[in-house]
Motif scaffolding. Structure first.
Motif, mmCIF file in Angstrom:
data_model
loop_
_atom_site.group_PDB
_atom_site.id
_atom_site.type_symbol
_atom_site.label_atom_id
_atom_site.label_comp_id
_atom_site.label_asym_id
_atom_site.label_seq_id
_atom_site.Cartn_x
_atom_site.Cartn_y
_atom_site.Cartn_z
ATOM 1 N N SER A 141 48.886 53.701 73.160
ATOM 2 C CA SER A 141 50.352 53.575 73.473
ATOM 3 C C SER A 141 51.502 53.436 72.388
ATOM 4 O O SER A 141 52.400 53.841 72.544
ATOM 5 C CB SER A 141 50.243 52.113 74.435
ATOM 6 N N LYS A 142 50.893 52.770 71.029
ATOM 7 C CA LYS A 142 51.820 52.487 70.379
ATOM 8 C C LYS A 142 51.814 53.594 69.125
ATOM 9 O O LYS A 142 52.573 53.603 68.396
ATOM 10 C CB LYS A 142 51.373 51.236 69.497
ATOM 11 N N GLU A 143 50.829 54.428 69.031
ATOM 12 C CA GLU A 143 50.734 55.318 67.874
ATOM 13 C C GLU A 143 50.698 56.994 68.482
ATOM 14 O O GLU A 143 51.341 57.852 68.166
ATOM 15 C CB GLU A 143 49.615 55.304 66.930
ATOM 16 N N PHE A 145 51.114 58.142 71.880
ATOM 17 C CA PHE A 145 52.252 58.271 72.671
ATOM 18 C C PHE A 145 53.569 58.708 71.973
ATOM 19 O O PHE A 145 54.070 59.667 72.012
ATOM 20 C CB PHE A 145 52.661 57.418 73.643
ATOM 21 N N PRO A 146 54.053 58.101 70.914
ATOM 22 C CA PRO A 146 55.021 58.330 70.242
ATOM 23 C C PRO A 146 55.082 59.500 69.231
ATOM 24 O O PRO A 146 56.063 60.291 69.151
ATOM 25 C CB PRO A 146 55.465 57.045 69.185
ATOM 26 N N PHE A 147 53.748 59.802 68.779
ATOM 27 C CA PHE A 147 53.509 61.110 67.959
ATOM 28 C C PHE A 147 53.707 62.177 68.832
ATOM 29 O O PHE A 147 54.272 63.049 68.725
ATOM 30 C CB PHE A 147 52.011 61.108 67.752
ATOM 31 N N GLU A 149 55.494 62.349 71.981
ATOM 32 C CA GLU A 149 56.922 62.494 72.277
ATOM 33 C C GLU A 149 57.829 63.040 71.239
ATOM 34 O O GLU A 149 58.642 63.610 71.594
ATOM 35 C CB GLU A 149 57.238 61.126 72.654
ATOM 36 N N LYS A 150 57.360 62.490 69.943
ATOM 37 C CA LYS A 150 58.404 63.172 68.837
ATOM 38 C C LYS A 150 58.041 64.565 68.603
ATOM 39 O O LYS A 150 59.115 65.352 68.402
ATOM 40 C CB LYS A 150 58.159 62.316 67.676
ATOM 41 N N ASN A 151 57.014 65.250 68.777
ATOM 42 C CA ASN A 151 56.521 66.507 68.272
ATOM 43 C C ASN A 151 56.359 67.299 69.369
ATOM 44 O O ASN A 151 56.438 68.856 69.066
ATOM 45 C CB ASN A 151 55.323 66.273 67.307
#
Length: 346
Positions: A141-143, A145-147, A149-151
């Motif tokens: 959830s914290k690493e 997912f953001p990776f 969503e960013k790429n």
């Protein structure tokens, strides 16, 4: 004349024999490392994007996260690409993310527990180091997912696929604090810790509206030649709770695979599970060649059913217009182009 040709033929044969056979490499995805501060280790991701992803600019896709990526990613990504081919696919195009293991038992089990098992004629405790699933889900959830969503271009809809301990982790997350919109649990190890998740299911007060679960069960009792298999007993109890409506408003489906055991059930389970999750996506796209307005009607209804914005891909329009140029009237083709502008204005 023949004698003059023979030396040239022999020379050509020699070149063919000495030349290496070359071909184009076929890739179904990429391996990407991701350093995790939460897990304090590097994790490898296996990522596959759909056909047309690189050529497109604006299309956003659901993301399917696959546990035990080293085992399940290759066949599942190939199957998914086949079933989501534009414009006649029965599944929406999607980004697939396989998460490979470093310590499977640690990451996929919710509690620290031991189980006695026989090894070399001696009894000993198994599952050393178990109980790290909470940290693993924090990593997701914290690493992770953001990776992603960013790429990558995600539309926010997330699916989690797990088998055995992976299925245990999937249902545990469903019961604890769902991070995903849909789950596929293949022969989950619900016997874990004296049927911990059965007890959680009995006592949950959550509302699971908008979440989908596909539960696949293997025929382990027959294959293992035992009367009462722990997988079957625990999954049977969980299925009863689903039938009783204990998981309020959950959209679920169960399937028992007579001819599959614990090791083979993910293949049919994932196939049927993905079809269940994305059932609203399936439609007769050929109608769009007669009435292009059905494109908007279908995707508006799909978005309402799924609770997320789903829209036709840029590749969908490209391929549909190629077909329309051959089979439909110029007026139909122009209408399709106008609808493409609705979704992807220049």
């Amino acid at each position: 004349m023949i004698m003059k040709i023979i030396p040239y033929m022999m020379a050509l044969l020699g070149v063919l024999l000495l030349s290496p056979v070359t071909g184009q490499e076929i890739a179904i995805g990429v391996k990407t490392p991701l350093q995790s501060d939460i897990l304090k280790e590097e994790r490898n991701l296996l990522i596959s994007v759909p056909e047309g992803y690189e050529d497109g600019q604006k299309t956003r896709y659901p993301v399917i996260y696959i546990l035990d990526g080293e085992t399940n990613f290759n066949y599942l990504s190939s199957m998914y690409h086949y079933l989501s081919r534009e414009p006649f696919g029965i599944l929406p195009q999607a980004i697939l993310v396989g998460i490979t293991n470093t310590d499977r038992t640690r990451d996929l089990t919710p509690t620290a527990t031991a189980k006695e098992k026989a090894f070399s004629g001696k009894r000993q405790a198994g599952f050393k180091g178990s109980g790290g699933n909470a940290a693993f889900m924090d990593f997701i959830s914290k690493e992770l997912f953001p990776f992603i969503e960013k790429n990558y271009r995600s539309n926010g809809f997330k699916v989690l696929i797990g088998h055995s301990f992976g299925g245990l982790a999937a249902i545990n997350n469903l019961l604890e604090a769902p991070l995903f919109n849909a789950y596929i649990a293949n022969d989950p190890s619900l016997w874990w810790d004296s049927e911990l998740l059965i007890r959680k299911s009995e006592n949950t007060q959550q509302d699971f509206k908008g979440i989908r679960l596909f539960l696949a069960q293997a025929n382990n009792a027959r294959v293992r030649n035992v009367k009462d298999d722990e997988h079957e007993i625990a999954i049977g109890k969980f299925k009863t709770l689903l039938e009783q409506g204990r998981l309020a408003n959950l959209q679920w489906k169960y399937a028992f695979y007579e001819e599959d055991d614990h090791g083979t059930v993910p293949l049919p389970g994932n196939n049927d599970g993905l079809r269940f999750i994305f059932a609203p996506y399936r439609w007769n796209v050929r109608n769009a060649l007669k009435d292009p307005e059905t494109i908007r009607q279908h995707f508006d209804q799909l978005s309402a059913d799924m609770g997320y914005k789903f829209q036709p891909t840029e590749l969908f329009f490209k391929k549909l217009m190629e077909i329309a140029a051959e089979r439909s009237t110029p007026q139909i083709l122009e209408q399709i182009k106008a609808i493409e502008q609705h979704y992807y204005p220049q």
